[in-house]
Design an enzyme around this catalytic site. Structure first.
Site, short mmCIF file in Angstrom:
data_model
loop_
_atom_site.label_atom_id
_atom_site.label_comp_id
_atom_site.label_asym_id
_atom_site.label_seq_id
_atom_site.Cartn_x
_atom_site.Cartn_y
_atom_site.Cartn_z
N TYR A 212 1.03 -1.12 -0.01
CA TYR A 212 -0.09 0.46 -0.26
C TYR A 212 0.97 1.50 0.33
O TYR A 212 0.55 1.95 0.59
CB TYR A 212 -1.18 0.30 1.57
CG TYR A 212 -2.00 -0.63 1.16
CD1 TYR A 212 -3.70 -0.66 0.57
CD2 TYR A 212 -1.87 -2.58 1.39
CE1 TYR A 212 -4.45 -1.47 0.48
CE2 TYR A 212 -3.17 -3.00 1.15
CZ TYR A 212 -4.08 -3.20 0.54
OH TYR A 212 -5.35 -4.19 0.70
N SER A 213 1.85 1.20 -0.77
CA SER A 213 2.71 2.42 -0.03
C SER A 213 2.64 3.54 -1.15
O SER A 213 2.81 3.22 -2.58
CB SER A 213 4.73 1.48 -0.65
OG SER A 213 5.01 2.84 -0.69
#
Length: 296
Positions: A63-64
């Site tokens: 989810y960066s």
């Protein structure tokens, strides 16, 4: 193209009556390279270009926002991009990785968590170069010497817009934004970083190291608070979700839940318990992608 300076807007909320609260809307710099992501990447893109590199490789979780922003910046400025993702592949891709690959052409590869912890090991870097060819290496979160200098420019920009600012609050994942922000502020102003990681005690050392690398010395006008992580990175709870929904109802803005919502929740709590003193002018840096509420 990315647009700076980003705007500042005052936030009127009955939960923070003792302070003057403003939002530094860095999320509006660019729809796909928002906030601290652009400030960290700008100097690195210049450096990569000067070195003749045509590929950017970086690391991040599934989810960066940094992964997504690097993909978008590569697409915009003509670099190929490779994202090295922590953990195993999960299909279908989540919205963050789907945007990076489908919309911006990033190639993904995955490392189990043990190998991922060795991401700074020269042997692993050599393996990645053998697979993907020569590349310009961006660290996890984009936090390096050039990144913290870019975040120091954020501090100068902010003070020019709000000369009376006393406290600046930002979310913390790797420490780069807080390191540069605090270094760019004069000693009478304070920076507070809200950790989005469970077990973020190591972040204070990371911030100090980044300051010394970027500026030759550390500063003492900052701190990291660790109790507002809501279970850890990319984790959320019903309490955080309720806060996001309430904020959207009050202010017409849906906060990024990975970083920004945790920061704002922590900021409100620190105003309430006095850690942010009454009478302060406080600026919250909105570093991640937020969305306006669309009403029927």
């Amino acid at each position: 193209m990315p647009q700076v300076p980003s705007p500042v807007a005052q936030l009127f909320d009955d939960r923070t009556p003792s302070v003057r609260l403003l939002l530094k809307r860095d999320d509006l710099i660019h729809p796909d390279i928002p906030g601290n992501k652009w400030r960290k990447l700008a100097g690195n893109l210049t450096s990569a270009s000067e070195q003749g590199s045509d590929t950017l490789l970086t690391f991040g979780g599934a989810y960066s926002n940094h992964i997504a922003a690097t993909a978008a910046a590569g697409s915009l400025f003509g670099f190929r991009t490779v994202g090295v993702i922590r953990g195993e592949e999960h299909l279908p891709l989540n919205p963050v990785l789907a945007r990076a690959t489908v919309q911006h052409g990033m190639r993904l590869t995955y490392l189990d968590r043990t190998r991922y912890r060795a991401k700074r090991d020269p042997g692993l870097v050599a393996e990645l170069a053998a697979e993907f060819g020569p590349f310009y290496l961006l660290p996890e979160g984009g936090s390096n010497e050039l990144a913290v200098r870019g975040c120091a420019e954020l501090a100068a920009e902010l003070v020019a817009q709000v000369p009376e600012v006393d406290v600046v609050v930002c979310p913390v994942g790797t420490g780069g934004t807080l390191a540069g922000l605090a270094a760019g502020l004069d000693p009478v102003r304070r920076a507070i970083g809200v950790s989005v990681l469970k077990g973020g005690g190591f972040l204070a050392e990371e911030v100090t190291t980044l300051q010394r690398t970027g500026f030759g010395h550390g500063t003492s006008n900052w701190r990291v608070v660790e109790e507002f992580h809501f279970g850890g990175y990319a984790r959320r709870t019903p309490v955080l979700d309720a806060f996001i929904d309430d904020f959207a109802e009050r202010h017409g803005l849906v906060l990024d839940w990975v970083y920004v919502a945790k920061m704002m929740y922590g900021l409100f709590a620190m105003v309430a318990d006095g850690r942010i003193p009454a009478g302060s002018t406080v600026v919250a840096v909105i570093t991640g992608r937020c969305e306006d509420v669309v009403k029927p």
